[in-house]
Design a protein around this motif. Structure first.
Motif, PDB file in Angstrom:
ATOM      1  N   LEU A   3       3.860  85.800 -38.117  1.00 50.17           N
ATOM      2  CA  LEU A   3       3.157  84.669 -37.516  1.00 50.17           C
ATOM      3  C   LEU A   3       4.064  83.435 -37.451  1.00 50.17           C
ATOM      4  O   LEU A   3       4.124  82.741 -36.430  1.00 50.17           O
ATOM      5  CB  LEU A   3       1.915  84.363 -38.367  1.00 50.17           C
ATOM      6  CG  LEU A   3       1.067  83.222 -37.895  1.00 50.17           C
ATOM      7  CD1 LEU A   3       0.434  83.558 -36.559  1.00 50.17           C
ATOM      8  CD2 LEU A   3      -0.020  82.925 -38.913  1.00 50.17           C
ATOM      9  N   LEU A   4       4.780  83.180 -38.541  1.00 45.43           N
ATOM     10  CA  LEU A   4       5.682  82.017 -38.557  1.00 45.43           C
ATOM     11  C   LEU A   4       6.780  82.195 -37.503  1.00 45.43           C
ATOM     12  O   LEU A   4       7.164  81.244 -36.827  1.00 45.43           O
ATOM     13  CB  LEU A   4       6.303  81.841 -39.948  1.00 45.43           C
ATOM     14  CG  LEU A   4       5.333  81.316 -41.019  1.00 45.43           C
ATOM     15  CD1 LEU A   4       5.979  81.365 -42.406  1.00 45.43           C
ATOM     16  CD2 LEU A   4       4.882  79.881 -40.720  1.00 45.43           C
ATOM     17  N   ALA A   5       7.253  83.431 -37.340  1.00 43.80           N
ATOM     18  CA  ALA A   5       8.292  83.689 -36.331  1.00 43.80           C
ATOM     19  C   ALA A   5       7.748  83.365 -34.939  1.00 43.80           C
ATOM     20  O   ALA A   5       8.421  82.731 -34.117  1.00 43.80           O
ATOM     21  CB  ALA A   5       8.732  85.154 -36.407  1.00 43.80           C
ATOM     22  N   ALA A   6       6.506  83.808 -34.697  1.00 45.86           N
ATOM     23  CA  ALA A   6       5.902  83.567 -33.378  1.00 45.86           C
ATOM     24  C   ALA A   6       5.775  82.062 -33.125  1.00 45.86           C
ATOM     25  O   ALA A   6       6.083  81.578 -32.035  1.00 45.86           O
ATOM     26  CB  ALA A   6       4.539  84.248 -33.312  1.00 45.86           C
ATOM     27  N   LEU A   7       5.363  81.319 -34.146  1.00 48.32           N
ATOM     28  CA  LEU A   7       5.188  79.866 -33.965  1.00 48.32           C
ATOM     29  C   LEU A   7       6.530  79.132 -33.893  1.00 48.32           C
ATOM     30  O   LEU A   7       6.650  78.110 -33.218  1.00 48.32           O
ATOM     31  CB  LEU A   7       4.365  79.295 -35.119  1.00 48.32           C
ATOM     32  CG  LEU A   7       2.872  79.635 -35.115  1.00 48.32           C
ATOM     33  CD1 LEU A   7       2.205  79.090 -36.373  1.00 48.32           C
ATOM     34  CD2 LEU A   7       2.186  79.068 -33.876  1.00 48.32           C
ATOM     35  N   ALA A   8       7.528  79.673 -34.599  1.00 45.06           N
ATOM     36  CA  ALA A   8       8.843  79.006 -34.639  1.00 45.06           C
ATOM     37  C   ALA A   8       9.460  78.906 -33.249  1.00 45.06           C
ATOM     38  O   ALA A   8      10.272  78.015 -32.989  1.00 45.06           O
ATOM     39  CB  ALA A   8       9.775  79.764 -35.578  1.00 45.06           C
ATOM     40  N   CYS A   9       9.053  79.787 -32.347  1.00 44.62           N
ATOM     41  CA  CYS A   9       9.600  79.743 -30.974  1.00 44.62           C
ATOM     42  C   CYS A   9       9.256  78.425 -30.286  1.00 44.62           C
ATOM     43  O   CYS A   9       9.945  77.999 -29.367  1.00 44.62           O
ATOM     44  CB  CYS A   9       9.060  80.907 -30.141  1.00 44.62           C
ATOM     45  SG  CYS A   9       9.468  82.503 -30.834  1.00 44.62           S
ATOM     46  N   PHE A  10       8.168  77.773 -30.739  1.00 43.20           N
ATOM     47  CA  PHE A  10       7.734  76.518 -30.120  1.00 43.20           C
ATOM     48  C   PHE A  10       8.219  75.294 -30.906  1.00 43.20           C
ATOM     49  O   PHE A  10       7.802  74.166 -30.644  1.00 43.20           O
ATOM     50  CB  PHE A  10       6.197  76.468 -30.048  1.00 43.20           C
ATOM     51  CG  PHE A  10       5.587  77.654 -29.348  1.00 43.20           C
ATOM     52  CD1 PHE A  10       5.668  77.780 -27.970  1.00 43.20           C
ATOM     53  CD2 PHE A  10       4.943  78.648 -30.067  1.00 43.20           C
ATOM     54  CE1 PHE A  10       5.106  78.871 -27.320  1.00 43.20           C
ATOM     55  CE2 PHE A  10       4.376  79.751 -29.437  1.00 43.20           C
ATOM     56  CZ  PHE A  10       4.462  79.863 -28.057  1.00 43.20           C
ATOM     57  N   CYS A  11       9.035  75.537 -31.938  1.00 37.23           N
ATOM     58  CA  CYS A  11       9.501  74.431 -32.783  1.00 37.23           C
ATOM     59  C   CYS A  11      10.956  74.117 -32.464  1.00 37.23           C
ATOM     60  O   CYS A  11      11.796  75.029 -32.441  1.00 37.23           O
ATOM     61  CB  CYS A  11       9.375  74.817 -34.257  1.00 37.23           C
ATOM     62  SG  CYS A  11       7.679  75.044 -34.743  1.00 37.23           S
ATOM     63  N   ASN A  12      11.259  72.857 -32.269  1.00 41.03           N
ATOM     64  CA  ASN A  12      12.608  72.470 -31.867  1.00 41.03           C
ATOM     65  C   ASN A  12      13.620  72.771 -32.970  1.00 41.03           C
ATOM     66  O   ASN A  12      13.408  72.396 -34.117  1.00 41.03           O
ATOM     67  CB  ASN A  12      12.639  70.977 -31.549  1.00 41.03           C
ATOM     68  CG  ASN A  12      11.761  70.665 -30.349  1.00 41.03           C
ATOM     69  OD1 ASN A  12      11.763  71.410 -29.368  1.00 41.03           O
ATOM     70  ND2 ASN A  12      10.998  69.589 -30.439  1.00 41.03           N
ATOM     71  N   GLY A  13      14.688  73.456 -32.629  1.00 40.91           N
ATOM     72  CA  GLY A  13      15.744  73.728 -33.603  1.00 40.91           C
ATOM     73  C   GLY A  13      15.699  75.165 -34.092  1.00 40.91           C
ATOM     74  O   GLY A  13      14.948  75.997 -33.577  1.00 40.91           O
ATOM     75  N   GLN A  14      16.531  75.414 -35.115  1.00 47.35           N
ATOM     76  CA  GLN A  14      16.670  76.787 -35.596  1.00 47.35           C
ATOM     77  C   GLN A  14      15.824  77.023 -36.839  1.00 47.35           C
ATOM     78  O   GLN A  14      15.951  76.311 -37.822  1.00 47.35           O
ATOM     79  CB  GLN A  14      18.127  77.059 -35.958  1.00 47.35           C
ATOM     80  CG  GLN A  14      19.052  77.029 -34.753  1.00 47.35           C
ATOM     81  CD  GLN A  14      20.490  77.293 -35.143  1.00 47.35           C
ATOM     82  OE1 GLN A  14      20.773  77.879 -36.186  1.00 47.35           O
ATOM     83  NE2 GLN A  14      21.407  76.872 -34.296  1.00 47.35           N
ATOM     84  N   THR A  15      14.975  78.031 -36.793  1.00 47.39           N
ATOM     85  CA  THR A  15      14.269  78.477 -37.993  1.00 47.39           C
ATOM     86  C   THR A  15      14.988  79.720 -38.492  1.00 47.39           C
ATOM     87  O   THR A  15      15.136  80.694 -37.751  1.00 47.39           O
ATOM     88  CB  THR A  15      12.788  78.790 -37.675  1.00 47.39           C
ATOM     89  OG1 THR A  15      12.113  77.562 -37.391  1.00 47.39           O
ATOM     90  CG2 THR A  15      12.107  79.475 -38.859  1.00 47.39           C
ATOM     91  N   VAL A  16      15.463  79.630 -39.745  1.00 50.31           N
ATOM     92  CA  VAL A  16      16.248  80.743 -40.290  1.00 50.31           C
ATOM     93  C   VAL A  16      15.427  81.459 -41.366  1.00 50.31           C
ATOM     94  O   VAL A  16      14.960  80.835 -42.316  1.00 50.31           O
ATOM     95  CB  VAL A  16      17.561  80.225 -40.926  1.00 50.31           C
ATOM     96  CG1 VAL A  16      18.396  81.387 -41.464  1.00 50.31           C
ATOM     97  CG2 VAL A  16      18.354  79.412 -39.911  1.00 50.31           C
ATOM     98  N   ILE A  17      15.248  82.744 -41.191  1.00 52.65           N
ATOM     99  CA  ILE A  17      14.602  83.583 -42.219  1.00 52.65           C
ATOM    100  C   ILE A  17      15.687  84.500 -42.760  1.00 52.65           C
ATOM    101  O   ILE A  17      16.276  85.279 -42.005  1.00 52.65           O
ATOM    102  CB  ILE A  17      13.453  84.435 -41.607  1.00 52.65           C
ATOM    103  CG1 ILE A  17      12.367  83.565 -40.978  1.00 52.65           C
ATOM    104  CG2 ILE A  17      12.883  85.405 -42.645  1.00 52.65           C
ATOM    105  CD1 ILE A  17      11.461  82.835 -41.935  1.00 52.65           C
ATOM    106  N   SER A  18      15.974  84.374 -44.071  1.00 49.86           N
ATOM    107  CA  SER A  18      16.973  85.267 -44.668  1.00 49.86           C
ATOM    108  C   SER A  18      16.442  85.756 -46.015  1.00 49.86           C
ATOM    109  O   SER A  18      15.419  85.268 -46.499  1.00 49.86           O
ATOM    110  CB  SER A  18      18.310  84.549 -44.854  1.00 49.86           C
ATOM    111  OG  SER A  18      18.137  83.461 -45.727  1.00 49.86           O
ATOM    112  N   ASN A  19      17.144  86.740 -46.580  1.00 50.16           N
ATOM    113  CA  ASN A  19      16.686  87.329 -47.856  1.00 50.16           C
ATOM    114  C   ASN A  19      15.307  87.977 -47.720  1.00 50.16           C
ATOM    115  O   ASN A  19      14.545  88.027 -48.675  1.00 50.16           O
ATOM    116  CB  ASN A  19      16.631  86.250 -48.950  1.00 50.16           C
ATOM    117  CG  ASN A  19      17.040  86.811 -50.294  1.00 50.16           C
ATOM    118  OD1 ASN A  19      18.017  87.557 -50.384  1.00 50.16           O
ATOM    119  ND2 ASN A  19      16.288  86.492 -51.312  1.00 50.16           N
ATOM    120  N   ALA A  20      15.006  88.443 -46.512  1.00 44.06           N
ATOM    121  CA  ALA A  20      13.682  89.015 -46.253  1.00 44.06           C
ATOM    122  C   ALA A  20      13.800  90.482 -45.837  1.00 44.06           C
ATOM    123  O   ALA A  20      13.011  90.979 -45.029  1.00 44.06           O
ATOM    124  CB  ALA A  20      12.979  88.197 -45.170  1.00 44.06           C
TER     125      ALA A  20
END
Ligand code: S3P
Length: 449
Positions: A331-348
């Motif tokens: 869900l956060l990944a889907a919403l991050a597409c609409f957020c300015n800048g880079q959302t990084v998910i690591s260690n997952a």
């Protein structure tokens, strides 16, 4: 069942506030059925209707009934009669855990210390998930005898044995593995100590403590010494709070569709509500009220101001947050597409072991709908933009309920129609998802065939 979600029309938005009901928290419900059966109490669990229960819960109910636990289901409640430690019947057939990883892992912990053998099976998704790492920990550290099919998968054969005390260091943060070890720990003389690299959800610890079991947690280590006595009343009513993970999809839909909604009695356990903090930091407007604690689990009313919210700042996710948002990452990944800048998910990397390989399936879907995403070994980076408009098309969920719901919510912003085949997959956790989504976006936008 096929669902088609149509693009938003030009009609003026209806801004009336919807009060929506959600399914019960799956994690708490599984534990209540299993831990409750170890007590000697009658446990009443109010429900809205059997059809509203996540299918995963039905898998646990059926397994517990096969072990001789009296569970009666009526229109408005489930009544379970605890049988006490060591009083299960040998099951006459294999226990089918369906799609539910929690059922399988918790039952491994429960059954390895019984006086009989049992076998666990699951559907094709569950049969492709790792079982050997938990089997190895239970076998090597607590002395159980569990074998898995080749490649460490299901079916899992459990030859009940006397267990011995042990200290376990989990290779990854996992509430399922931690819970299995603690439940096994109730079936021995001595102490079990479990340490995780980061803290995962703590429903097992909270429920055991609420049932009178002495259990201690410090930092990421939990200890339990047996034999123990379940010290609760002969009859209890346990109101399972609504599932905050399911709430996430409605919260996101409300923000995307610019609607205000109210969700009541939502579980806000600190090890589960992290995604809300992340959304609040990005611009979510929410009011949390009517806080109440029952059996150690906090619940509250969440009022989401979707009309006023503007989620547009990239998400800040720390490594220690990952186990606490593990089910909300799609869900956060889907919403991050609409957020300015880079959302990084690591260690997952654990996401690759869920109902699907959620890293690759998310990247595949997000890319297909036009988002900019880069896959890494243990996560991904999303290059978001508040002006992003997803394309239309077909959601590929490969039987994974959370991918289907996350993508359904993200594509609400599309100007073309979006389809979901085998859409009933959501019933694993949220049978009424499309009904509730329709209440937010308008039923004229959802076609069912
Ligand atoms: C769960 C724990 C989580 C989560 C799963 C439910 C639980 O898995 O993904 O949906 O109820 O214990 P982990 O074992 O990776 O923590």
């Amino acid at each position: 069942m096929k669902i088609e979600i149509l693009p938003q029309g030009m009609k003026e938005r209806n801004t009336s506030v919807q009060v929506l009901s959600l399914p019960p928290d799956k994690s708490i419900f599984h534990r209540l059925l299993i831990i409750g059966s170890l007590s000697r109490s009658t446990i009443r669990i109010p429900i809205s209707a059997i059809e509203d229960l996540p299918i995963d819960i039905i898998s646990t109910i059926l397994a517990m009934q096969s072990l001789g636990v009296p569970i009666e289901i009526s229109r408005s409640e489930i009544e379970l009669q605890g049988v006490g430690i060591g009083n299960y019947h040998e099951p006459k057939h294999q226990l089918n855990c369906g799609n539910s990883g929690t059922t399988a892992r918790l039952l491994m912990g429960l059954l390895c210390g019984q006086k009989f053998s049992s076998k666990l099976t699951g559907d094709s998704s569950l049969s492709s998930r790792p079982m050997k790492r938990l089997a190895d920990l239970l076998n090597n550290e607590l002395g159980s005898d569990i074998t898995t099919a080749p490649e460490g998968k299901m079916p899992v054969t459990i030859n009940g044995k006397d267990l011995h005390p042990g200290e376990v260091l989990l290779p990854v943060a996992s509430a399922q593995m931690k819970s299995a070890l603690l439940i096994a720990g109730l079936h021995m003389n001595g102490r079990v100590l479990v340490t995780e690299p980061q803290q995962s959800r703590d429903h097992t610890e909270k429920m055991l403590a609420a049932f009178g079991i002495e259990i201690y947690s410090e930092n990421t280590t939990t200890t339990l010494t047996s034999p123990q006595h379940f010290d609760i009343q002969r009859e209890i009513t346990y109101n399972v709070p609504s599932d905050i993970s399911s709430a996430g999809f409605l919260i996101a839909a409300a923000v995307i569709a610019r609607k205000n909604i109210i969700l009541k009695n939502v579980g806000i356990n600190l090890t589960r509500k992290k995604f809300l903090d992340i959304l609040i930091a990005s611009g979510l407007e929410i009011e949390i009220s009517s806080l109440k604690e029952e059996f150690g689990e906090e619940r509250a009313t969440l009022e989401i101001f979707g009309v006023e919210s503007k989620i547009s700042r990239r998400f800040e996710v720390r490594i220690e947050d990952i186990p606490k948002i593990i089910d909300e990452i799609p869900l956060l990944a889907a919403l991050a597409c609409f957020c300015n800048g880079q959302t990084v998910i690591s260690n997952a990397g654990e996401l690759r072991n869920k109902e699907s390989d959620r890293i690759s399936l998310l990247v595949k879907n997000l890319t297909a709908f036009g988002a900019l995403v880069k896959e890494t070994e243990d996560g991904f980076t999303i290059f978001g933009d508040e002006k992003f408009i997803p394309k239309g098309g077909a959601i590929e969920h490969y039987g994974d309920h959370r991918i289907a719901m996350a993508m359904a919510v993200m594509t609400l912003k599309s100007k073309e129609s979006v389809t979901i085949s085998d859409a009933e997959v959501v019933s694993v956790s949220y049978p009424n998802f499309y009904r509730d989504l329709a209440l937010i976006i308008g039923k004229e936008r959802i076609n069912i065939s």
